[in-house]
Design a protein around this motif. Structure first.
Motif, PDB file in Angstrom:
ATOM      1  N   SER A 137       0.753  -0.621   0.070  1.00 29.49           N
ATOM      2  CA  SER A 137      -0.197   0.049  -0.094  1.00 29.49           C
ATOM      3  C   SER A 137       0.150   1.912   0.196  1.00 29.49           C
ATOM      4  O   SER A 137       0.487   2.156   0.589  1.00 29.49           O
ATOM      5  N   MET A 142      -4.924   1.715   5.527  1.00 30.19           N
ATOM      6  CA  MET A 142      -5.431   1.194   5.459  1.00 30.19           C
ATOM      7  C   MET A 142      -6.278   1.038   6.646  1.00 30.19           C
ATOM      8  O   MET A 142      -6.388   1.002   7.749  1.00 30.19           O
ATOM      9  N   GLY A 235      -4.915   0.561   0.497  1.00 31.92           N
ATOM     10  CA  GLY A 235      -4.398   1.298   1.142  1.00 31.92           C
ATOM     11  C   GLY A 235      -6.267   1.898   2.077  1.00 31.92           C
ATOM     12  O   GLY A 235      -6.315   1.404   2.449  1.00 31.92           O
TER      13      GLY A 235
END
Length: 381
Positions: A137, A142, A235
């Motif tokens: 990511s 996230m 993400g």
């Protein structure tokens, strides 16, 4: 905002009703369970001792190959080797294994203890999955729920890989995974259910685990592919990959456990009425929406009145099992009815409506009243 559970729901763009439906689907056995790609196997007594398989050997021989095969990252070992750092939890403290994103300029920190047990293998898989997600990511944060889905997926990927890479260990890993469900789908579900019932409830991180666990099973059953790499790399957009609505919709996929109703006996109408009353009560136990707040004496009196007024109908399937019921009120001026309740907990909503139409015939002006809807009356048919 994140201190309150309501803020947590907003952060994840989650609707409280959808989460409740997911819990209802789990209680009904419609979601969760043993993943389709894992065979049921008896627990074995095999253990990995530190002198046979070190943490680094487990990482090299099992965990990273599992991720490389599933996420299609052939050079994952070099990535993990250069962009992560392992540390041991202090023995004197009660710290839990964890993974920390220290920013793009520092290695991701994975903190855990290793004694060589199957539990440690699952823990290593979980934390490495966190690290892989952070790295893919590009350190874009996230949402917690999606983050835990990645970690639980990591566990399942490693267990599945062990079936061929470490067959002696595979049954024990399956057993560890099932045993951990006692917390993730036990006490943690209770914690989540309490928060869902109280708008002022405080947020606790373990409230992520039940839905994340169920979503991971659902996604694992999908198999590997490009979507898996995209999910780990998503993400901030991680929640777009979580099948929240699909899981919630399973709330209606409940097996009909009710017994078949005996055929009506004209000479004993009272017995038939009480059988219908019992069937409606059993239906509401599973459906519950809109009736759980009602006092038992009011609930009983309302259904009994409908039976006496002949404004209640229990629909049966071909096996004469009750599939749902409806109640309605008659217009004081005549010529119309208003449905006051339709309950079909086993997913037979359309079958209930069709049976009700046949029972009532062609009635102009039939409307449905929904107590929790902004539109109090809606056309039924």
């Amino acid at each position: 905002m994140r201190d309150l559970f309501s803020g947590y729901l907003n952060l994840h763009n989650l609707d409280r009703t959808l989460v409740l439906d997911i819990l209802a689907a789990w209680r009904a056995g419609s979601v969760g369970g043993i993943p389709e790609r894992m065979i049921a196997c008896a627990p074995d007594q095999v253990r990995i001792s530190p002198d046979i398989w070190t943490q680094n050997e487990c990482l090299t021989n099992l965990v990273l190959p599992a991720f490389e095969a599933a996420i299609k990252l052939p050079d994952l070992w070099n990535t993990i080797g250069t962009e992560t750092e392992f540390s041991t939890l202090a023995t004197e403290c009660d710290g839990l294994p964890h993974t920390v994103d220290r920013g793009p300029d520092q290695p991701v920190l994975i903190a855990l203890n290793w004694e060589g047990s199957p539990d440690d293998v699952i823990c290593l898989a979980h934390e490495v999955a966190h690290a892989v997600q952070i790295i893919l990511s590009d350190h874009k944060q996230m949402p917690p729920l999606a983050r835990e889905v990645c970690a639980f997926l990591g566990e399942l990927l490693v267990i599945a890989h062990a079936r061929t890479a470490a067959p002696d260990l595979y049954p024990t890993l399956c057993d560890v995974w099932r045993r951990e469900n006692d917390d993730y789908l036990g006490s943690d579900i209770d914690l989540l259910a309490v928060a869902l019932a109280d708008p002022q409830a405080q947020y606790h991180y373990r409230q992520n685990y039940p839905v994340a666990r169920l979503a991971a099973i659902e996604l694992f059953n999908r198999g590997s592919g490009e979507w898996l790499r995209q999910f780990f790399a998503s993400g901030r957009d991680g929640m777009r990959h979580i099948p929240i609505e699909k899981l919630a919709n399973r709330a209606g996929d409940i097996a009909n456990y009710l017994p078949a109703m005996p055929r009506s006996e004209p000479e004993t109408p009272a017995i038939d009425a009480y059988r219908s009353l019992g069937a409606m009560a059993l239906i509401d136990i599973d459906y519950w929406e809109g009736q759980s707040e009602t006092r038992i004496e009011d609930y009983y009196a309302d259904l009994l009145r409908h039976l006496q007024d002949q404004t209640a109908f229990v629909a049966l399937n071909e096996q004469r099992k009750p599939i749902g019921y409806a109640t309605w009120s008659k217009s004081a001026l005549g010529g119309g009815c208003t449905l006051t309740r339709q309950a079909a907990p086993f997913g037979d909503h359309l079958a209930l409506q069709r049976a009700l139409e046949r029972h009532l015939g062609d009635m102009a002006g039939m409307t449905a009243r929904h107590n929790r809807s902004a539109r109090q009356e809606q056309v039924a048919w």
